[in-house]
Design a protein around this motif. Structure first.
Motif, PDB file in Angstrom:
ATOM      1  N   GLY A   1       4.307  39.075  28.109  1.00  0.00           N
ATOM      2  CA  GLY A   1       5.068  40.062  27.353  1.00  0.00           C
ATOM      3  C   GLY A   1       6.478  40.276  27.867  1.00  0.00           C
ATOM      4  N   GLU A   2       6.888  39.540  28.907  1.00  0.00           N
ATOM      5  CA  GLU A   2       8.247  39.684  29.426  1.00  0.00           C
ATOM      6  C   GLU A   2       9.256  39.194  28.386  1.00  0.00           C
ATOM      7  OE1 GLU A   2       8.614  38.763  33.980  1.00  0.00           O
ATOM      8  OE2 GLU A   2       7.093  37.436  33.101  1.00  0.00           O
ATOM      9  N   ILE A   3      10.278  40.012  28.142  1.00  0.00           N
ATOM     10  CA  ILE A   3      11.320  39.655  27.190  1.00  0.00           C
ATOM     11  C   ILE A   3      12.457  38.974  27.938  1.00  0.00           C
ATOM     12  CG2 ILE A   3      12.978  40.547  25.528  1.00  0.00           C
ATOM     13  CD1 ILE A   3      11.016  42.889  25.072  1.00  0.00           C
ATOM     14  N   LEU A   4      12.710  37.707  27.591  1.00  0.00           N
ATOM     15  CA  LEU A   4      13.752  36.945  28.269  1.00  0.00           C
ATOM     16  C   LEU A   4      15.098  37.055  27.565  1.00  0.00           C
ATOM     17  CD1 LEU A   4      10.904  35.557  29.065  1.00  0.00           C
ATOM     18  CD2 LEU A   4      12.342  33.676  29.811  1.00  0.00           C
ATOM     19  N   ALA A   5      15.074  37.358  26.295  1.00  0.00           N
ATOM     20  CA  ALA A   5      16.312  37.578  25.547  1.00  0.00           C
ATOM     21  C   ALA A   5      16.009  38.504  24.385  1.00  0.00           C
ATOM     22  CB  ALA A   5      16.891  36.260  25.037  1.00  0.00           C
ATOM     23  N   ALA A   6      16.912  39.454  24.159  1.00  0.00           N
ATOM     24  CA  ALA A   6      16.771  40.389  23.053  1.00  0.00           C
ATOM     25  C   ALA A   6      18.154  40.677  22.518  1.00  0.00           C
ATOM     26  CB  ALA A   6      16.094  41.676  23.522  1.00  0.00           C
ATOM     27  N   ALA A   7      18.413  40.274  21.284  1.00  0.00           N
ATOM     28  CA  ALA A   7      19.763  40.406  20.738  1.00  0.00           C
ATOM     29  C   ALA A   7      19.733  40.980  19.334  1.00  0.00           C
ATOM     30  CB  ALA A   7      20.456  39.035  20.715  1.00  0.00           C
ATOM     31  N   SER A   8      20.707  41.832  19.072  1.00  0.00           N
ATOM     32  CA  SER A   8      20.931  42.366  17.744  1.00  0.00           C
ATOM     33  C   SER A   8      22.435  42.350  17.519  1.00  0.00           C
ATOM     34  CB  SER A   8      20.389  43.799  17.629  1.00  0.00           C
ATOM     35  OG  SER A   8      20.671  44.337  16.349  1.00  0.00           O
ATOM     36  N   LEU A   9      22.867  41.555  16.546  1.00  0.00           N
ATOM     37  CA  LEU A   9      24.294  41.435  16.244  1.00  0.00           C
ATOM     38  C   LEU A   9      24.599  42.027  14.870  1.00  0.00           C
ATOM     39  CD1 LEU A   9      25.096  37.779  17.442  1.00  0.00           C
ATOM     40  CD2 LEU A   9      25.132  39.909  18.763  1.00  0.00           C
ATOM     41  N   PRO A  10      25.733  42.721  14.710  1.00  0.00           N
ATOM     42  CA  PRO A  10      26.797  42.921  15.690  1.00  0.00           C
ATOM     43  C   PRO A  10      26.305  43.687  16.916  1.00  0.00           C
ATOM     44  CG  PRO A  10      27.542  43.489  13.463  1.00  0.00           C
ATOM     45  CD  PRO A  10      26.065  43.317  13.394  1.00  0.00           C
ATOM     46  N   GLY A  11      26.831  43.285  18.079  1.00  0.00           N
ATOM     47  CA  GLY A  11      26.403  43.892  19.316  1.00  0.00           C
ATOM     48  C   GLY A  11      27.212  45.128  19.673  1.00  0.00           C
TER      49      GLY A  11
ATOM     50  N   TYR B   1      10.698  44.865  29.547  1.00  0.00           N
ATOM     51  CA  TYR B   1      12.011  44.389  29.994  1.00  0.00           C
ATOM     52  C   TYR B   1      12.083  44.296  31.514  1.00  0.00           C
ATOM     53  CZ  TYR B   1      13.939  44.867  25.292  1.00  0.00           C
ATOM     54  OH  TYR B   1      14.205  44.712  23.947  1.00  0.00           O
ATOM     55  N   LEU B   2      10.960  44.516  32.200  1.00  0.00           N
ATOM     56  CA  LEU B   2      10.931  44.428  33.656  1.00  0.00           C
ATOM     57  C   LEU B   2      10.265  43.137  34.097  1.00  0.00           C
ATOM     58  CD1 LEU B   2       9.963  48.074  34.706  1.00  0.00           C
ATOM     59  CD2 LEU B   2      12.238  47.060  34.489  1.00  0.00           C
ATOM     60  N   ARG B   3      10.760  42.565  35.165  1.00  0.00           N
ATOM     61  CA  ARG B   3      10.203  41.316  35.693  1.00  0.00           C
ATOM     62  C   ARG B   3       8.806  41.579  36.228  1.00  0.00           C
ATOM     63  NH1 ARG B   3      12.017  36.475  38.371  1.00  0.00           N
ATOM     64  NH2 ARG B   3      10.155  35.159  38.351  1.00  0.00           N
ATOM     65  N   ARG B   4       7.873  40.717  35.854  1.00  0.00           N
ATOM     66  CA  ARG B   4       6.502  40.804  36.344  1.00  0.00           C
ATOM     67  C   ARG B   4       6.250  39.675  37.327  1.00  0.00           C
ATOM     68  NH1 ARG B   4       3.093  42.306  30.784  1.00  0.00           N
ATOM     69  NH2 ARG B   4       3.659  44.520  30.761  1.00  0.00           N
ATOM     70  N   PRO B   5       5.250  39.832  38.192  1.00  0.00           N
ATOM     71  CA  PRO B   5       4.946  38.759  39.146  1.00  0.00           C
ATOM     72  C   PRO B   5       4.672  37.437  38.447  1.00  0.00           C
ATOM     73  CG  PRO B   5       3.742  40.765  39.703  1.00  0.00           C
ATOM     74  CD  PRO B   5       4.360  40.999  38.361  1.00  0.00           C
ATOM     75  N   THR B   6       5.068  36.354  39.069  1.00  0.00           N
ATOM     76  CA  THR B   6       4.850  35.025  38.502  1.00  0.00           C
ATOM     77  C   THR B   6       3.372  34.805  38.203  1.00  0.00           C
ATOM     78  OG1 THR B   6       6.731  34.174  39.742  1.00  0.00           O
ATOM     79  CG2 THR B   6       5.174  32.559  38.874  1.00  0.00           C
TER      80      THR B   6
END
Length: 562
Positions: A256-266, A430-435
């Motif tokens: 569930g880790e989000i590596l990219a999240a974009a909404s344009l126009p930013g 949006y937080l890093r989880r253990p590998t």
């Protein structure tokens, strides 16, 4: 003659001693009298002052005034924010802030004019008004000036102005991931996004002096390289397809880790914006996303045990229900298998599957995969799902192909990920989880159903009748589903205004990542043969994104057997 002592001839020694004692007692008495008098005098003076102050307060003497300096604002020291690889996304800097003492300003007009040449956007009229009140001893002019501006202002030699160092937030990557990072206010307090999350979770420290935080950096799940690729490709897509806005997401399918999240126009984290055009469409707006919802309908049918990918579905005639007629945009004119219903994106076929399973089972399935409840991430609350009160036959059919239910793209992607990751519901983070972390969420479909469904997703990209053919990236085993949904307007849906979306996963033999691309109101152009469907725009944009990010994510291409 002897001075100081009088000797009386013939006086006995005992009489002399008594006389001396009386003299000492008299002196001590006089000292006490003087001390008491002095104390009484001081107390009387204080009483007179206090009485006078009370009298003046009661009378409301207008001429009495007390001039005090404005207290310096308390700031907040914040930890650094870094991406999953330690790249800096946000940090505190110590910057000079400019203030004035109106009582010491010689010429307010000259000061305002000269500062206006150094500080862009300075409201000179407002500054003159503030400096006119010489009873004030403190007026902020500009919070957080650059060192170059501070030097230029210092060289002006204007009396009555000074600098005070303060903590100011800086974002080295500019607008990158602006919606996720959020904003801070003038005192460095988080008010939106991850910045607000830090405040709510006690990870900031109030300070009276500009002391940098000694807390460890907060590591997000974002990958700055992946984020940059997604935003760049979305911007290019908006230009190519003349779209009004775009959304993009890359998420780990299992953690569930989000590596990219974009909404344009930013948005720029340094300049908070409430403009509708810059709203966060990924998690702050709900939309009917159309045929990508057929993923849920087909997966539900497969997991029920009542349908297989080869089960025939008669779509030769339109589907009539509740006084409404459901048709396909491109009727096939023959019976389709369940797999073909998915690949050809048949509204009639999806509606028939949903009707056969029933409204109750559909509602329960949507609830189980997380499509109907509230959602929240570290970046803030996600907009609530929009559902009409009724859930009967007509609603069951329309929801089978993504109409009559409006969700955020983020919530949709999280639910869809559970279909391809082996069947478990995930919570986006949006937080890093253990590998190696995987979801421990509720099972929504069986592992066997998930495996078969992945093969179906892959066929939608590789087979000639698949709507997702333009999303194929050689060697990366991309699978996915298209969705083109008409936008609602006055009097009904606007046929030529759509949201075109493509949900993908890769590599489909063991999906590690899922992506979602949505283009808002793409226009018919020559490149797409004047079509605005997702297969013509969102699918090829997805291919470009995956081709760019796969090497960064250590997903290497490999040769595939035709």
């Amino acid at each position: 003659m002897t001075s100081g002592i009088i000797i009386t001839p013939g006086l006995p020694d005992r009489a002399l001693a008594a006389n001396a004692k009386r003299e000492r007692v008299s002196e001590a008495y006089l000292v006490r009298i003087r001390a008491v008098a002095a104390i009484a005098g001081v107390m009387l003076a204080f009483a007179l002052v206090a009485g006078q102050l009370v009298r003046l307060a009661i009378l409301g003497q207008g001429e009495v005034s007390v001039s005090m300096s404005q207290p310096m604002a308390i700031a907040f020291a914040r930890p650094d924010i870094v991406d999953r690889n330690g790249q800096l996304l946000a940090s505190d800097l110590i910057m000079p802030s400019l203030f004035a003492d109106p009582a010491l300003v010689v010429d307010k007009d000259e000061l305002a004019e000269k500062l206006g040449h150094v500080l862009p956007g300075l409201n000179q009229a407002e500054l003159r008004k503030s400096l006119a009140d010489r009873d004030k001893r403190f007026v902020w002019i500009r919070r957080g000036t650059s060192t170059r501006q501070a030097e230029a202002i210092h060289n002006l030699g204007l009396p009555g102005i000074e600098f005070r160092n303060e903590l100011k937030r800086a974002y080295p990557s500019g607008t990158l991931a602006g919606h996720v990072l959020g904003y801070v206010d003038i005192d460095n307090k988080g008010i939106a996004g991850i910045e607000r999350f830090l405040d709510e979770n006690g990870q900031v420290d109030p300070v009276h002096t500009p002391n940098l935080s000694n807390r460890p950096p907060v590591q997000l799940s974002l990958d700055i390289g992946v984020q940059h690729a997604v935003e760049e490709e979305l911007a290019a897509a908006m230009a190519t397809y003349e779209a009004r806005a775009a959304v993009g997401l890359v998420m780990d399918a299992k953690s569930g880790e989000i590596l990219a999240a974009a909404s344009l126009p930013g948005v720029d984290p340094l300049v908070p914006s409430l403009e509708r055009e810059t709203m966060d469409r990924l998690s702050g707006g709900t939309f009917e996303l159309g045929s990508i919802f057929k993923m849920f309908t087909v997966a539900m049918a497969m997991d029920s045990g009542e349908f297989t990918l080869d089960t025939p579905v008669d779509v030769r005639k339109p589907l009539s229900v509740g006084g409404f007629t459901i048709t396909d945009s491109h009727p096939i004119g023959r019976i389709l298998s369940v797999a073909e219903v998915f690949r050809r994106s048949s509204n009639v076929g999806a509606g028939m599957l949903a009707l056969d399973l029933g409204a109750g089972r559909q509602k329960e399935f949507f609830q189980r995969i997380g499509l109907t409840g509230a959602m929240k991430t570290e970046a803030g609350s996600v907009a609530d799902v929009q559902l009409p009160e009724r859930w009967e036959a007509v609603e069951t059919v329309t929801r089978s192909y993504g109409h009559g239910i409006a969700v955020t793209p983020l919530q949709f992607a999280a639910a869809a990920a559970s279909l391809v990751n082996g069947g478990k519901r995930i919570q986006p983070t949006y937080l890093r989880r253990p590998t190696g972390s995987e979801s421990d969420g509720e099972r929504v479909i069986s592992e066997e159903t998930s495996r078969k469904f992945n093969a179906l997703m892959r066929s939608n990209v590789t087979e000639r009748d698949g709507t997702g053919r333009r999303a194929n990236v050689p060697g990366l085993e991309v699978g996915g589903k298209t969705g083109t949904a008409e936008l609602p307007g006055k009097g009904g849906y606007k046929e030529k205004s759509v949201i075109s979306s493509f949900f993908a996963a890769f590599p489909m033999s063991n999906p590690k990542y899922v992506t979602l691309v949505s283009l808002f109101e793409p226009q018919p152009i020559k490149k797409t043969s004047m079509q605005i469907t997702a297969g013509r725009n969102a699918a090829p944009v997805t291919a470009k994104i995956i081709a760019r990010i796969a090497p960064q994510l250590d997903v290497m291409s490999r040769s595939e057997t035709p």
